[in-house]
Write an enzyme that holds these catalytic residues in place. Structure first.
Site, PDB file in Angstrom:
ATOM      1  N   GLU A  17      -5.642   3.874  -1.517  1.00 49.80           N
ATOM      2  CA  GLU A  17      -5.234   2.546  -1.042  1.00 49.80           C
ATOM      3  C   GLU A  17      -6.164   2.203   0.126  1.00 49.80           C
ATOM      4  OE1 GLU A  17      -0.990   2.735  -0.398  1.00 49.80           O
ATOM      5  OE2 GLU A  17      -0.620   3.340  -2.469  1.00 49.80           O
ATOM      6  N   GLU A 166       2.750  -3.472   3.225  1.00 54.73           N
ATOM      7  CA  GLU A 166       2.433  -3.221   1.802  1.00 54.73           C
ATOM      8  C   GLU A 166       1.760  -4.475   1.244  1.00 54.73           C
ATOM      9  OE1 GLU A 166       1.947  -1.040  -0.944  1.00 54.73           O
ATOM     10  OE2 GLU A 166       3.944  -0.206  -0.524  1.00 54.73           O
TER      11      GLU A 166
END
Lengths: 298, 298
Positions: A17, A166
């Site tokens: 990520e 997120e």
């Protein structure tokens, strides 16, 4: 209500990520960490080896290794299990941590936009959500304070307070400028809010704001060999946090049979088709839309 | 011009590209393989172990292991190197293969839509491109017949003819219904075309069609430690096969300095920000728009 001074900013809890990893690099390079001189801000890459290999984890999901009993269990010696013990030593110990806030930076392959994920509904978290939503109207506020305690095995659980940023959609091992900017904007607002919170300047917050509340997880049907029999319907593609009414089609089998939402409430799905949940055949999580009044929490 | 009868349909050459894997499952389940009784159609998952782990490959990229000298080199005994030798035995040997056509099914995280990637400009390939583009106007036809021979280490090089169906954007380890349908449509047209080609019914093809021709690859600048200094500009996000003029911004450094396209031609980028090229810091490939006349090849 005590001051929040020690703030840990964490990227690379999942090594593929990239936004969090590169946000920390970018802020280092451009001296952004000095923008909040009132705070003791530290930055950490949680799983450098997974980052190096550009994988979510080496052996097990680091962000599920922080249950208190696991941290105390000396027989758990897998790579991420050991890493969790080291991070608990560095930032914790869980339950007695000197770190007042941890901000954990994540990406999702789902189209969740810039989502602030919160584990508690107390004055600090409610104020943060209200502040972020006010400054960044496109932000999505998501509460999972109703998760059973045994599921809170997240890295942020080590600190006194923890929030997850997120941001998506972004494929794993890809860095997109727009997604990076969403994360940068949200993280900046969180830190601005902490300074405001410490000053007690909460009067400037909006009276109420929209948020989403976790309800349940949905999995794709599988056969006896564990093979998938269906996929998420294209009607839901990229429609995280859009309403789904009872009876609406949400999945479709490979031979074309529709599967409908069987809940008795208007659901707002999230983590639709998230890559990391491929193994568990997770299709999406469901939430409900809520409106929160700041006055109820102060 | 001889008949194309033995056709191998391959998925899972990269284990985290789910559309091909699930297209084969879907066609098995719904008996679609019988739709072309004129063809000897076989289906294969090329790298089942990588599929099981939902990773691109275990050790090395299988789709770069088919150089003739590597296939003949007995000292190359890595996992994918051995797998390549086995696939060469199954479908080849390269140069003398009984398989007349291999169709390899891939996904990309880039927004390339449904892209037909071709390695030759002969009557068979030109006709296929014209047919597919005519039946599926949203398809992108991409020629890389100008790749140097030493870079043709693809699995499809084992067969007499090979084409790649490359569909995106889809994150790795994710299955999206729309992307699966694009792949299904394109693959169906290819097989329909093969039947038409065998019958010699090429008169029905359009006179000319648009395509793109590979020119060069662009990498992100890195520092002495191999760390990236820049990212792809958000101006290019999702704009695969859109024109980029000389002097246009294509990347940006982390401290905000723009980097411009230095070529002297209008470029059409593809594989923009493709996840699989993360390690090599590839930013995108460049191509030029071309128009091909069928009459020039028959």
């Amino acid at each position: 209500m005590h001051n929040i001074t020690r703030v840990a900013l964490v990227g690379g809890t999942h090594g593929n990520e990239l936004s969090g990893i590169y946000l920390l690099k970018k802020w280092e390079k451009t001296s952004q960490f000095t923008r909040w001189p009132q705070l003791e801000l530290t930055q950490t890459i949680a799983n450098p080896r997974a980052c190096e290999h550009s994988v979510r984890y080496m052996e097990t999901d680091l962000n599920r290794e922080f249950a208190l009993e696991d941290l105390q269990n000396d027989r758990l010696v897998g790579y991420e299990q050991l890493l969790a013990k080291k991070l608990n030593q560095q930032f914790g110990p869980r339950g007695r941590s000197p770190v007042e806030l941890m901000i954990d930076l994540h990406n999702t392959t789902s189209n969740m936009g810039a989502c602030l994920m919160l584990l508690r509904k107390d004055a600090f978290n409610i104020g943060m959500a209200a502040y972020v939503k006010d400054r960044m109207p496109e932000a999505v506020i998501y509460f999972q304070d109703n998760l059973p305690e045994e599921r809170n095995r997240f890295l942020i659980s080590v600190a006194q307070q923890g929030v997850t940023v997120e941001v998506g959609p972004q494929p794993n091992s890809v860095l997109q400028q727009e997604t990076l900017e969403l994360m940068e904007t949200m993280t900046g607002h969180i830190l601005d809010y902490v300074v405001l919170y410490n000053r007690g300047e909460l009067a400037s917050l909006p009276g109420e704001f929209e948020a989403f509340q976790y309800t349940e997880d949905l999995v794709l049907p599988t056969d006896e060999q564990g093979q998938r029999l269906a996929m998420v319907s294209k009607r839901l593609e990229r429609r995280d946090f859009h309403p789904v009414e009872p009876g609406e089609v949400i999945m479709e089998t490979f031979d074309g049979v529709p599967i409908c939402w069987e809940g008795d409430y208007t659901a707002y799905p999230l983590f639709i088709n998230e890559a990391a949940y491929h193994r568990s055949h997770s299709a999406m999580s469901m939430s409900q839309r809520i409106v929160l009044r700041c006055a109820d929490y102060f």
